[in-house]
Design a protein around this motif. Sequence first.
Motif, mmCIF file in Angstrom:
data_model
loop_
_atom_site.group_PDB
_atom_site.id
_atom_site.type_symbol
_atom_site.label_atom_id
_atom_site.label_comp_id
_atom_site.label_asym_id
_atom_site.label_seq_id
_atom_site.Cartn_x
_atom_site.Cartn_y
_atom_site.Cartn_z
ATOM 1 N N ARG A 1 0.850 -1.192 0.000
ATOM 2 C CA ARG A 1 0.000 0.000 0.000
ATOM 3 C C ARG A 1 0.883 1.238 0.000
ATOM 4 N NH1 ARG A 1 -2.141 2.484 4.451
ATOM 5 N NH2 ARG A 1 -1.813 0.639 5.757
ATOM 6 N N ASP A 2 0.596 2.179 -0.879
ATOM 7 C CA ASP A 2 1.383 3.418 -1.004
ATOM 8 C C ASP A 2 2.860 3.136 -1.291
ATOM 9 O OD1 ASP A 2 -0.909 4.879 -0.431
ATOM 10 O OD2 ASP A 2 -0.533 4.823 1.724
ATOM 11 N N ASP A 3 3.158 2.007 -1.911
ATOM 12 C CA ASP A 3 4.514 1.609 -2.328
ATOM 13 C C ASP A 3 5.462 1.275 -1.173
ATOM 14 O OD1 ASP A 3 3.944 1.874 -5.047
ATOM 15 O OD2 ASP A 3 4.478 4.009 -5.031
ATOM 16 N N THR A 4 5.042 1.468 0.068
ATOM 17 C CA THR A 4 5.962 1.232 1.186
ATOM 18 C C THR A 4 5.347 0.482 2.365
ATOM 19 O OG1 THR A 4 5.446 3.401 2.152
ATOM 20 C CG2 THR A 4 7.363 3.286 0.689
ATOM 21 N N VAL A 5 4.023 0.380 2.448
ATOM 22 C CA VAL A 5 3.381 -0.217 3.623
ATOM 23 C C VAL A 5 3.219 -1.728 3.417
ATOM 24 C CG1 VAL A 5 1.407 -0.189 5.178
ATOM 25 C CG2 VAL A 5 2.184 1.946 4.102
ATOM 26 N N PHE A 6 3.976 -2.478 4.192
ATOM 27 C CA PHE A 6 4.009 -3.934 4.090
ATOM 28 C C PHE A 6 3.146 -4.543 5.190
ATOM 29 C CE2 PHE A 6 6.037 -7.897 5.631
ATOM 30 C CZ PHE A 6 6.004 -8.666 4.485
ATOM 31 N N THR A 7 2.165 -5.334 4.800
ATOM 32 C CA THR A 7 1.311 -6.020 5.768
ATOM 33 C C THR A 7 1.986 -7.314 6.214
ATOM 34 O OG1 THR A 7 -0.673 -5.139 4.710
ATOM 35 C CG2 THR A 7 -0.965 -7.006 6.194
ATOM 36 N N VAL A 8 2.257 -7.438 7.483
ATOM 37 C CA VAL A 8 2.976 -8.607 8.005
ATOM 38 C C VAL A 8 2.089 -9.851 7.884
ATOM 39 C CG1 VAL A 8 4.099 -9.616 10.026
ATOM 40 C CG2 VAL A 8 4.247 -7.144 9.614
ATOM 41 N N PRO A 9 2.599 -10.941 7.290
ATOM 42 C CA PRO A 9 1.820 -12.181 7.233
ATOM 43 C C PRO A 9 1.440 -12.642 8.636
ATOM 44 C CG PRO A 9 3.688 -12.307 5.745
ATOM 45 C CD PRO A 9 3.877 -11.077 6.557
ATOM 46 N N THR A 10 0.271 -13.234 8.761
ATOM 47 C CA THR A 10 -0.229 -13.596 10.088
ATOM 48 C C THR A 10 -0.074 -15.073 10.429
ATOM 49 O OG1 THR A 10 -2.439 -13.900 9.138
ATOM 50 C CG2 THR A 10 -1.922 -11.739 10.073
ATOM 51 N N VAL A 11 0.223 -15.905 9.417
ATOM 52 C CA VAL A 11 0.325 -17.350 9.661
ATOM 53 C C VAL A 11 1.793 -17.739 9.831
ATOM 54 C CG1 VAL A 11 -0.191 -19.649 8.792
ATOM 55 C CG2 VAL A 11 -1.759 -17.745 8.311
ATOM 56 N N PRO A 12 2.210 -18.095 11.044
ATOM 57 C CA PRO A 12 3.607 -18.467 11.257
ATOM 58 C C PRO A 12 3.909 -19.874 10.755
ATOM 59 C CG PRO A 12 2.383 -18.703 13.297
ATOM 60 C CD PRO A 12 1.420 -18.132 12.296
ATOM 61 N N VAL A 13 5.171 -20.119 10.443
ATOM 62 C CA VAL A 13 5.620 -21.453 10.070
ATOM 63 C C VAL A 13 6.749 -21.845 11.015
ATOM 64 C CG1 VAL A 13 4.978 -21.154 7.654
ATOM 65 C CG2 VAL A 13 7.299 -20.601 8.384
ATOM 66 N N THR A 14 7.007 -23.141 11.093
ATOM 67 C CA THR A 14 8.058 -23.644 11.985
ATOM 68 C C THR A 14 9.248 -24.110 11.165
ATOM 69 O OG1 THR A 14 6.422 -24.365 13.620
ATOM 70 C CG2 THR A 14 8.624 -25.323 13.772
ATOM 71 N N GLU A 15 10.412 -23.559 11.453
ATOM 72 C CA GLU A 15 11.658 -23.964 10.813
ATOM 73 C C GLU A 15 12.715 -24.131 11.899
ATOM 74 O OE1 GLU A 15 12.374 -24.570 7.663
ATOM 75 O OE2 GLU A 15 10.529 -23.913 6.679
ATOM 76 N N ASN A 16 13.445 -25.246 11.864
ATOM 77 C CA ASN A 16 14.455 -25.500 12.892
ATOM 78 C C ASN A 16 15.496 -24.386 12.964
ATOM 79 O OD1 ASN A 16 13.279 -27.921 13.684
ATOM 80 N ND2 ASN A 16 14.492 -29.142 12.256
ATOM 81 N N TRP A 17 15.932 -23.906 11.806
ATOM 82 C CA TRP A 17 16.992 -22.897 11.792
ATOM 83 C C TRP A 17 16.551 -21.590 12.444
ATOM 84 C CZ3 TRP A 17 15.913 -18.272 9.576
ATOM 85 C CH2 TRP A 17 14.914 -18.216 8.613
ATOM 86 N N ALA A 18 15.253 -21.275 12.358
ATOM 87 C CA ALA A 18 14.757 -19.995 12.873
ATOM 88 C C ALA A 18 14.706 -19.951 14.388
ATOM 89 C CB ALA A 18 13.371 -19.712 12.302
ATOM 90 N N GLY A 19 14.840 -21.111 15.027
ATOM 91 C CA GLY A 19 14.773 -21.147 16.481
ATOM 92 C C GLY A 19 16.050 -20.716 17.169
ATOM 93 N N VAL A 20 17.173 -20.714 16.436
ATOM 94 C CA VAL A 20 18.465 -20.332 17.021
ATOM 95 C C VAL A 20 19.142 -19.335 16.089
ATOM 96 C CG1 VAL A 20 20.682 -21.124 17.904
ATOM 97 C CG2 VAL A 20 18.695 -22.636 18.019
ATOM 98 N N LEU A 21 19.009 -18.051 16.401
ATOM 99 C CA LEU A 21 19.610 -17.012 15.578
ATOM 100 C C LEU A 21 20.925 -16.539 16.188
ATOM 101 C CD1 LEU A 21 16.561 -14.816 14.497
ATOM 102 C CD2 LEU A 21 17.707 -16.648 13.234
ATOM 103 N N PRO A 22 21.792 -15.936 15.383
ATOM 104 C CA PRO A 22 23.100 -15.479 15.881
ATOM 105 C C PRO A 22 22.968 -14.315 16.856
ATOM 106 C CG PRO A 22 22.723 -14.706 13.656
ATOM 107 C CD PRO A 22 21.623 -15.675 13.946
#
Length: 217
Positions: free
Chosen positions: A91-112
């Motif tokens: 919207r307006d070239d800059t407004v990003f709507t955050v997705p609402t459905v999360p997914v599970t990924e092993n790598w995403a559980g431990v960030l640097p």
Amino acid sequence: MSSSELVLGDAHVAADFRTFTARARANGDGAMRLQASGTVLAAYVCTLSAAALGESTPTVLGLRTMPLAEQASVDITVGLGSVADRLARLRDDTVFTVPTVPVTENWAGVLPPRSGWVQAGTVSTTLLEEAAHSGIRKVAELIPDRAGAPVVNSARGAVWGQPLPGVPAGLPAGAAFGALSLGFLVPGEASALFTSGRWTRLSTSRGHILVRTAAVL
């Protein structure tokens, strides 16, 4: 309270976000972890990871940070497809709507970690490009026609898990592949190398590649 929308810094930031997402999807329609704090958005993707215990494929993440025009608070892992869909309908070239459905990924559980990094040297763009292209050829040579997943994963681990010759911190070839595939390599610009515990970071002006080594039992 988590923000439902992110106001990207400007149209150029939005274009960069689209490019980063498209490059990540080219590696596989996986996931992206979005972390927004204040006026900075951090977007993490995974370019390589082991498919099963015991495989030698390193965990290689790509990180792109982007400025926001308004304060926000977000921390969610979502599908790359849903991110691409919303970037196509800003919207307006800059407004990003955050997705609402999360997914599970092993790598995403431990960030640097965000701090505690120690510089370990630099790596030339030429070396990284050559290592990435050489690795791609080697993986293709090792995989026969109609190979099953175990054979493919074994080949990827054998190639991308090898340390790059002459590079400090035992940086695996998979880091070069991640940097090339996400468009982080800049001609004439050396990549800075940092370490923090089990993590190694390769940084350029376009983004960061983060590698986590396996725990020693």
